[in-house]
Design a protein around this motif. Sequence first.
Motif, PDB file in Angstrom:
ATOM      1  N   SER A  68      -6.141 -22.126 -34.557  1.00 57.11           N
ATOM      2  CA  SER A  68      -5.889 -20.858 -34.719  1.00 57.11           C
ATOM      3  C   SER A  68      -5.458 -19.744 -33.702  1.00 57.11           C
ATOM      4  CB  SER A  68      -7.534 -20.455 -35.137  1.00 57.11           C
ATOM      5  OG  SER A  68      -8.280 -21.323 -36.041  1.00 57.11           O
ATOM      6  N   LEU A  69      -4.305 -20.985 -33.589  1.00 53.88           N
ATOM      7  CA  LEU A  69      -3.322 -19.902 -32.113  1.00 53.88           C
ATOM      8  C   LEU A  69      -3.158 -18.619 -33.268  1.00 53.88           C
ATOM      9  CD1 LEU A  69      -2.159 -22.917 -29.990  1.00 53.88           C
ATOM     10  CD2 LEU A  69      -4.237 -21.084 -30.137  1.00 53.88           C
ATOM     11  N   VAL A  70      -2.261 -17.793 -32.954  1.00 52.39           N
ATOM     12  CA  VAL A  70      -1.128 -16.169 -33.342  1.00 52.39           C
ATOM     13  C   VAL A  70       0.159 -16.683 -31.924  1.00 52.39           C
ATOM     14  CG1 VAL A  70      -0.885 -14.077 -33.654  1.00 52.39           C
ATOM     15  CG2 VAL A  70      -3.581 -14.905 -33.855  1.00 52.39           C
ATOM     16  N   LEU A  71       0.968 -17.364 -33.257  1.00 48.45           N
ATOM     17  CA  LEU A  71       2.372 -17.720 -32.361  1.00 48.45           C
ATOM     18  C   LEU A  71       2.812 -15.760 -33.414  1.00 48.45           C
ATOM     19  CD1 LEU A  71       3.773 -20.914 -33.485  1.00 48.45           C
ATOM     20  CD2 LEU A  71       3.685 -19.531 -31.499  1.00 48.45           C
ATOM     21  N   GLY A  95      -6.722 -22.373 -25.190  1.00 45.51           N
ATOM     22  CA  GLY A  95      -7.750 -22.295 -26.709  1.00 45.51           C
ATOM     23  C   GLY A  95      -7.937 -21.988 -27.726  1.00 45.51           C
ATOM     24  N   HIS A  96      -8.296 -22.223 -28.237  1.00 45.17           N
ATOM     25  CA  HIS A  96      -8.372 -21.649 -29.620  1.00 45.17           C
ATOM     26  C   HIS A  96      -8.690 -20.166 -29.950  1.00 45.17           C
ATOM     27  CE1 HIS A  96      -9.631 -25.138 -32.336  1.00 45.17           C
ATOM     28  NE2 HIS A  96      -9.873 -24.098 -33.373  1.00 45.17           N
ATOM     29  N   ASP A 136       1.660 -17.555 -23.180  1.00 52.85           N
ATOM     30  CA  ASP A 136       0.333 -17.837 -23.080  1.00 52.85           C
ATOM     31  C   ASP A 136      -0.941 -16.907 -23.108  1.00 52.85           C
ATOM     32  OD1 ASP A 136      -1.490 -19.481 -21.520  1.00 52.85           O
ATOM     33  OD2 ASP A 136       0.983 -20.895 -21.851  1.00 52.85           O
ATOM     34  N   THR A 137      -2.175 -17.312 -23.631  1.00 55.79           N
ATOM     35  CA  THR A 137      -3.570 -16.424 -22.964  1.00 55.79           C
ATOM     36  C   THR A 137      -4.220 -17.935 -22.860  1.00 55.79           C
ATOM     37  OG1 THR A 137      -4.397 -16.207 -25.172  1.00 55.79           O
ATOM     38  CG2 THR A 137      -2.936 -14.942 -23.725  1.00 55.79           C
ATOM     39  N   GLY A 138      -3.241 -18.799 -22.577  1.00 54.91           N
ATOM     40  CA  GLY A 138      -4.268 -20.155 -21.807  1.00 54.91           C
ATOM     41  C   GLY A 138      -4.785 -20.476 -20.594  1.00 54.91           C
ATOM     42  N   ILE A 139      -4.973 -21.702 -20.013  1.00 56.18           N
ATOM     43  CA  ILE A 139      -6.076 -22.128 -19.100  1.00 56.18           C
ATOM     44  C   ILE A 139      -5.448 -21.517 -17.223  1.00 56.18           C
ATOM     45  CG2 ILE A 139      -7.547 -23.247 -19.641  1.00 56.18           C
ATOM     46  CD1 ILE A 139      -5.651 -25.864 -18.777  1.00 56.18           C
ATOM     47  N   GLY A 140      -3.690 -21.418 -17.809  1.00 57.41           N
ATOM     48  CA  GLY A 140      -2.853 -20.586 -16.817  1.00 57.41           C
ATOM     49  C   GLY A 140      -2.971 -22.189 -15.139  1.00 57.41           C
ATOM     50  N   ILE A 141      -2.449 -21.514 -14.964  1.00 53.16           N
ATOM     51  CA  ILE A 141      -1.496 -22.416 -13.705  1.00 53.16           C
ATOM     52  C   ILE A 141      -2.265 -22.536 -12.001  1.00 53.16           C
ATOM     53  CG2 ILE A 141       0.345 -24.000 -11.976  1.00 53.16           C
ATOM     54  CD1 ILE A 141       1.591 -23.225 -14.873  1.00 53.16           C
TER      55      ILE A 141
END
Length: 337
Positions: free
Chosen positions: A211-214, A248-249, A270-275
């Motif tokens: 359910s990611l918005v691309l 993530g979702h 992205d709005t993900g976990i990052g580094i």
Amino acid sequence: MSDSGFPYLLSLIEDGIFVLDQRHEIHYMNDAAARIFGFSVARDRNPTFIEVVRDYECDALVKQCVDTGDAQSASIKIREKKQYLDIKVSPDAESRNYIVIVKDLTEKRHLEEIRRDFISNVSHEFRTPISSIKLLSETLIDSPPKDPVVHKDFLLKINLEADKLAHMTNELTELSMMENKEARLNKNSLNLNSLVRQVVQRLEAQSAKKSLVLSLDIEPPVPDLVIDQYRIEQVLLNLVYNAIKFTGHGGFITISVKKRDNEIMVSVSDTGIGIPREELPRIFERFYKVNKARDDEGVGLGLAISRHIVASHGGKIWAESEEGKGSTFFFTLPLGA
Ligand code: ADP
């Protein structure tokens, strides 16, 4: 400290050469010696050996040679500067001086280390799928499941592991070709916007699963570029696929294409976990994974390959990220290349 009496030839030699007296005072040193020890201060008197090398082990070797009258040699690691040196001190009976020859093996050792790490990484990454295939096939041979569905499931798993091995082998071959500059680019004039759209279409199903918005932020019209379509598509796929994998979702992924001076800049955020900040400079190294346990799918070759592809087109690739908030990967391609 003059070089009169010592041929100009010595200044061309890559090994460091010193001529000292028994008080360790330097009467001659060539350019390589000064470079190896980072010595550049001009003085009105001859410096002593320890003043230049600033390492007691090196100085002790000279002392041993002066005390015993015998040639001495040693491999010395200068921790502070992470240098590996081979040093030989020999007495010169005629002039009553001592000749020190220093070989700087730092670069050679560094390459050996990279090679060693690489081999151990490759074996580690191959071991898991190989042992899965072995275990699954042994079960099929020794006690085949009666249920045809379970039987087929075993075969599918074996097939999947074999695919992983094939994928890794392909990536390794690709990387080694790029590193040896053997990979020929098949360049054509192409519109990057349509390539980006194709990549997004290919990965839409995967992002929908989470359910990611691309979304696309494309500046029309960007001029055509002369690029290798297959390889630049590979870079885009790697970046967008990573964004999907590490977000993530319900997160957001934005791909933008913009013209800047003489280049086109593409970014995938992205709005993900990052580094983590300290890991950021290393993620483009081959086999580098921020957290080896975090995901067992990738082997850490995608970004190393992408970096080579972008560089071979004359562009740059880099990333910005904040842990827990997301990452943005950027790459540029020169216009008119
Ligand atoms: P892999 O095949 O393991 O994904 P890559 O070379 O593509 O290998 O990436 C190297 C590592 O960089 C990944 O294992 C991951 O730790 C980190 N990374 C790459 N892209 C992202 C991203 N978008 N968000 C967070 N971490 C990422």
